[in-house]
Every structure is written in structure tokens, then in C-alpha cells.
Design a protein around this motif. Structure first.
Motif, PDB file in Angstrom:
ATOM      1  N   HIS A  80      -9.352 -30.979 -27.390  1.00  0.00           N
ATOM      2  CA  HIS A  80      -9.074 -29.567 -27.165  1.00  0.00           C
ATOM      3  C   HIS A  80      -9.844 -28.676 -28.130  1.00  0.00           C
ATOM      4  N   ASN A 130      -7.558 -25.766 -21.611  1.00  0.00           N
ATOM      5  CA  ASN A 130      -6.240 -25.741 -20.990  1.00  0.00           C
ATOM      6  C   ASN A 130      -5.228 -25.167 -21.990  1.00  0.00           C
ATOM      7  N   GLY A 131      -4.602 -24.063 -21.618  1.00  0.00           N
ATOM      8  CA  GLY A 131      -3.611 -23.455 -22.496  1.00  0.00           C
ATOM      9  C   GLY A 131      -2.217 -24.005 -22.300  1.00  0.00           C
ATOM     10  N   ASP A 132      -2.054 -24.997 -21.415  1.00  0.00           N
ATOM     11  CA  ASP A 132      -0.730 -25.553 -21.123  1.00  0.00           C
ATOM     12  C   ASP A 132      -0.757 -27.074 -21.272  1.00  0.00           C
ATOM     13  N   CYS A 133      -1.180 -27.535 -22.451  1.00  0.00           N
ATOM     14  CA  CYS A 133      -1.384 -28.981 -22.679  1.00  0.00           C
ATOM     15  C   CYS A 133      -0.122 -29.654 -23.211  1.00  0.00           C
ATOM     16  N   CYS A 160      -2.071 -23.261 -27.302  1.00  0.00           N
ATOM     17  CA  CYS A 160      -2.627 -24.613 -27.243  1.00  0.00           C
ATOM     18  C   CYS A 160      -2.378 -25.362 -28.551  1.00  0.00           C
TER      19      CYS A 160
END
Length: 626
Positions: A460, A471-474, A593
Motif C-alpha cells: 500500500h 485502495n482506501g478500504d483495505c 488506509c
């Protein structure tokens, strides 16, 4: 003339002039000619006006009767004679109560518009009321125990009771409340007790699915179901806040998984976010700016065509960088773009367990190794951590090398057991017919928690600083643990769900890279400088408060930084010291994140400082002008 005048006064029709002329002398006739003609014209005008007045009164009576029958405009005391009459003939009079009624109408209209815009209409209002009926009393109860400094036993009982109530309410309301539960299960910002994380863990991938009829109807509205899929598994393999996933096969023989968006997901989620923002503005205003930016980012989750493009871009980026592919640290599913629509996503299936499932299996392995039940093992670990904290020691699990030694030892034992079982099965078991012993594969070995956390942070970090596309929703529900087809001994990360992807420009990436280096060096002046350039603004622009804010938002939220305070209380303390006016909106999703990554690291006792882990990447980006 006098007789003619008398007739006019009595509202009678005057005699014609020819009849009068036969009854008066010629001299009088000559003298009164002009006078009589004048009175005749006057009488005729009066007669005409009388007829108009009668007609007007009749029309008014008819119009009032019509208004009473239709129950409209009853508050008017008088009105125009007809719709075709000019405004000059209107006899309308404003009464004192007309402005009152007008004000009430405007107020009601404004309330209806606010209800529609902020809560999603009547249904949104009902959902908000249902949420507040549970959230406000429980929030006040938590605040009360904070003030009273209640003992740990009281807090544990309160957490058990409240977490169950919260889960029931989330399962009832669905929508964004599922997202909130997933953040809790992910230990966002190390803010949630173990009781809450365990209770909410079911929301990571066990959200109650929609009936198959609803799913099929959604697909049929987007494509020809029968001509696209050779077979379609009705039972979903996973369900989340806005959609669920099914196995299927295309007519060309390709095995795929199909992600289908729920019909009302977007409408519910938007109203729910507004409800959470309203609650936060009253109870926890420090989180409102971040929620506003997250709300904007959520809007991109409801178009699966955009998610497909996001996933394809990330896949290409990670393959090119050497992070994804066979024998690499991770893999990202292949997309079948020709079958992707706004509400249907068709992609390759990655075979493996959800990360939280793999971690639960890992806990069972360690408990069995210590001859304990899972509950006994967890209680022993919690007590061990508590004792370490009371002594001022840092709670930290084994390093990557220590885990490798443990895994090598356990692998030797596994091979020895398999060898013994093989001998037994070919001799005693075969001759006696008593049955065969099974063999253990490498999936039964413990996980290397340290390597898992480091790989996720590095991947990330590359997405954020090098690609500017991350990806901000990991959260763990979006991470699979697969077996590498080239190296079965090493688990491989499977990265899925790219609905909340954030883009950063080159200038934004370089500014954040400078901020990361300054945070790792502990340079307060540079941290404040770069944070201000990013858009952060507070009332006092207090350097110490801004430095701590950046530290917690992007780098580290350990007890050394927060002074042992809960993260929520620490943020409220910073807000009191120097109230935040605006935040660095472009970096909100970066902060989210890092918080999700740090939450997983805390849960696995592998605490990390993001600035230290990302600094080599940041320096390379600036040096090579990437």
C-alpha cells in the motif's frame, strides 16, 4: 324632468323622451331638452352599473360555493370575480393570519426539503430515529463511566452489552452501519476493545445476504442472464454492505465470481452517512471533516464499471512493480470487462480464506499447541498483555525471523507425522483394516504475522507514493490468504474490492513523501509546514498540536504518542487545545488506509510506524522524481 329624475332615483326605468314630450308644453320642452338628455344618460349609466353589480355579486357567491365544496382557498374572505377578470377589479383583503399561515407553509416545505436532502426522506428519518434511539443513551452511558472512572469490570460488562445491541441494530438497518461495524472489527485506529472486535467480526464477510430472486432480477436488468452464464450458484460465497458474490461459469467454460450490487444500497448508504455525520457533529465533532470526505469517496462504490477499471489499473501497477503474480507477495483478480455493468462485476476467483478466517484458524493452532481451548488461550494472552502494560513494557509479538524459526520447527514435526502415518497406513492400517491416518499439508502451519503485516504495508505504500492510486478500504475482509501456485509453503495475499480507490497527483504524492520523511525524522517545523501546505488549518496553528495530529493521522498511534489515552479522548484533547477548521482533504483516504493497516498490526501485536516503513519509498520517489 322632475318625473324622469324621480324615476331614476327609485331605480326605475325612465320614460322615453318621446312619451314625455307629448305631456309638456313646447317652451318647457325646448328649455328642458338638454337637461332631460343629461338625466337620461345618467339613468342609463346607473342602470348599467346596477346590472354589473348584480352580476358580480352572483359570481362571487358561485365562486365561494365552489371553494367550499373543494375545500380550497377557504381562508380568503373575498376573491376576484372570475379567472379572466383583471387584477384591478380584485377585492382581496390581507388578513392578519395570512402571514402566519404563509410562514407555516414555508417552514413545512423547508422541513420536507431538509428531510429529503439530509436523511433520505421518510424512510431515512425512520432509520435515523432508530439509530439515535440506541446510540444516544449508550453514548451518554459511556461518557458517564468515563467521568466516574469506573473499574475495568464495569467497562467489560458495558462493552459486552452495548456491542451486542449495536450488532443487532446494524443487522437491522444494514447500509452504512455495516461499514461502521467493519471499521470496528478492523480495529480502526486501535480504538476498539477486543470484545467489540470479536462481536463485529461477523460483518467482515458474514453480512446476511439478499434472496437469490433479488440478485437474479438485478442481473437480468443489466444483461441477458441465460445467455451470459452457463450455470450460476444460488448460494453466495460472500456478502458485504452493498453487494454479494456468487460463483458462476460463462458459456465459454471460464469459472468466475459475480459481484452484484443491492438495489437500494446507494440510497440507504447516503442517508446513513448523513445520520452519522449529524451524530458526530454533536458528540464527536473532530471526526466531521473526515466523514465528509469519506462520504464523497463512498459515492464511487456504486458503479461497478468504475470499480472494474480501478481493479484492472491496480493489477497492472502491482504486476509491473513486481508485487503481484505467481511467486510474488500478492495477486489481484483478472476482470472480464465485457460482462461488467453498473451493478454487476464479473472477475476471476481467487481461492483462499478470508484473512480473518485464516487468523482464527491460526489462533486455534496456537491454542492446541499449548494444550488449551481457544478461550483459555485468548484469556491467557490478554492477561499477559495487561501485565506488560502495567509494567510499562511494549506489547510486541515475534519478529519475522522468530516466526520463520517457529514455522520451520512445526514443519519438521508435520513431516515426521506424515512419514509415520505413511508407514502406519501401508502396514498396520492396511493389514488390520482399521482405517488410514490422514496427512497434513502446509496450510496447517502457523502464519508469519510479522511478514504479513510488512507485506501489506509495503504494497500500500507503493500504491500511495509511487502509483498515486490506492485502495482506501483495505480492511481484513478485503484480503484473502491464498496458497501460491509456485510456492505452496508461502501464503500469498489476495487483494479484492477496489470500490474506494483514491487518486493522487504527482504534486500531492511528492508533498506527502516530504511529510512522511519529516514525520520519521520527528522534525516538527517541517511537519507543520507540509501539513499546512496540504490544507490543514486550525484556530491557533499550534505547532505541537498539529504535529501530534499528523503523527496520529498518518504514522503512529501508540501509547507513547497518545500518553496512554484512548484515541478518541486524545483527539478530543487536541481539538480542545487547537480546534481544527479544515483538514488536508486530499490525504483523508491516505489516513484511513494507514489507520486500517495499523489496526490490523495492533491486533496481531505487530505495531508499526508507517513513516519508518514508507520512508525508503518516499526517498526514492523524490530522488527519481517519480
Amino acid at each position: 324632468s322632475l318625473r324622469n329624475h324621480r324615476c331614476t332615483v327609485q331605480n326605475r326605468t325612465p320614460l322615453p323622451y318621446t312619451m314625455l314630450s307629448s305631456r309638456i308644453s313646447p317652451s318647457l320642452r325646448r328649455r328642458s331638452y338638454y337637461t332631460c338628455n343629461k338625466w337620461q344618460r345618467h339613468a342609463a349609466e346607473q342602470h348599467r352599473r346596477g346590472l354589473q353589480l348584480q352580476q358580480k355579486c352572483l359570481q362571487q357567491q358561485q365562486f365561494k360555493q365552489q371553494c367550499k365544496q373543494q375545500s380550497q382557498y377557504a381562508f380568503f374572505s373575498t376573491t376576484s370575480t372570475s379567472s379572466s377578470s383583471s387584477s384591478n377589479n380584485t377585492n382581496f383583503q390581507i388578513k392578519w393570519w395570512h402571514p402566519v399561515i404563509g410562514g407555516l407553509v414555508i417552514t413545512v416545505a423547508g422541513g420536507v426539503k431538509w428531510l429529503h436532502d439530509h436523511l433520505g426522506g421518510t424512510e431515512g428519518f425512520q432509520r435515523s430515529a432508530s439509530f439515535y434511539s440506541k446510540a444516544i443513551p449508550r453514548y451518554l452511558m459511556y461518557r458517564y463511566h468515563m467521568v466516574m472512572d469506573s473499574p475495568n469490570e464495569v467497562w467489560e460488562e458495558l462493552d459486552k452489552e452495548t456491542s451486542k445491541i449495536a450488532l443487532e441494530k446494524m443487522l437491522e438497518l444494514e447500509g452504512f452501519y455495516y461499514k461502521a461495524g467493519q471499521m470496528c472489527a478492523s480495529n480502526l485506529g486501535d480504538a476498539f476493545p477486543q470484545i467489540w472486535r470479536d462481536t463485529m467480526s461477523v460483518l467482515q464477510d458474514q453480512v446476511p445476504p439478499q434472496p437469490f430472486d433479488v440478485v437474479k432480477k438485478t442481473i437480468e436488468s443489466e444483461m441477458d442472464f441465460e445467455k451470459t452464464f452457463k450455470w450460476f450458484e444460488e448460494k453466495p460465497i460472500g456478502s458485504a454492505s452493498i453487494g454479494q458474490v456468487h460463483r458462476a461459469e460463462l458459456w465459454n467454460g471460464t469459472k468466475v465470481v459475480v459481484k452484484v450490487c443491492y438495489p437500494n444500497a446507494e440510497r440507504l448508504l447516503r442517508g446513513d452517512v448523513r445520520t452519522i455525520k449529524t451524530f458526530a457533529s454533536l458528540a464527536q465533532p473532530v471526526h466531521v471533516p473526515a466523514l465528509a470526505e469519506i462520504e464523497k469517496q463512498f459515492a464511487t462504490e456504486f458503479d461497478y464499471r468504475q470499480e472494474a477499471q480501478n481493479m484492472a489499473t491496480v493489477r497492472n501497477n502491482l504486476n509491473r512493480a513486481g508485487f503481484a503474480g505467481p511467486g510474488k507477495a500478492c495477486q489481484v483478480p483478472r476482470l472480464y470487462m465485457e460482462h461488467c455493468t453498473k451493478r454487476v462485476l464479473v472477475m476471476e476467483e481467487l481461492f483462499g480464506d478470508k484473512l480473518q478466517v485464516a487468523l482464527k484458524n491460526d489462533v486455534e493452532f496456537h491454542a492446541k499447541r499449548d494444550n488449551q481451548t481457544v478461550q483459555e488461550f485468548l484469556r491467557a494472552q490478554q492477561q499477559k498483555d495487561k501485565n506488560a502494560i502495567e509494567k510499562g513494557q511494549k506489547v510486541q509479538g515475534p519478529t519475522e525471523k522468530e516466526f520463520n524459526v517457529l514455522i520451520a520447527v512445526e514443519d519438521s514435526k508435520r513431516k515426521a507425522r506424515n512419514a509415520w502415518n505413511r508407514v502406519y497406513n501401508t502396514t498396520v492400517g492396511w493389514l488390520s483394516g482399521s482405517g488410514m491416518n490422514g496427512y497434513q499439508d502446509k496450510s496447517t502451519l502457523p502464519l508469519n504475522h510479522a511478514k504479513l503485516v510488512d507485506d501489506l504495508i509495503e504494497i500500500h505504500g507503493h500504491e500511495v507514493l509511487v502509483d498515486g492510486f490506492f485502495n482506501g478500504d483495505c480492511h481484513p475482509g478485503n484480503v484473502l490468504l491464498c496458497r501460491d501456485e509456485l510456492n505452496e509453503s508461502e501464503p500469498q495475499l489476495g487483494l479484492i474490492d477496489y470500490g474506494q480507490v483514491k487518486r493522487l497527483t504527482k504534486e500531492q504524492r511528492h508533498l506527502f513523501a516530504k511529510l512522511i520523511i519529516a514525520l520519521d525524522e520527528g522534525n516538527r517545523d517541517l511537519v507543520v509546514k507540509y501539513l499546512t501546505e496540504a490544507g490543514h488549518k486550525s484556530q491557533k496553528m499550534d505547532a505541537e498540536a498539529m504535529y501530534l495530529y499528523a503523527k496520529v493521522a498518518f504514522d503512529n498511534d501508540s501509547r507513547e504518542i497518545t500518553g496512554g489515552l484512548h484515541i478518541q479522548l486524545f483527539m478530543e484533547k487536541l481539538q480542545e487545545k487547537d480546534p481544527v477548521i479544515s483538514i488536508a482533504n486530499d490525504f483523508v483516504m491516505v489516513s484511513r488506509c494507514t489507520l486500517l493497516l495499523r489496526g490490523l498490526a495492533h491486533a496481531l501485536k505487530q505495531s508499526r510506524t508507517i513513516a519508518r516503513a514508507w520512508r525508503p519509498i518516499a526517498e526514492r520517489v523524490l530522488q527519481e522524481d517519480i
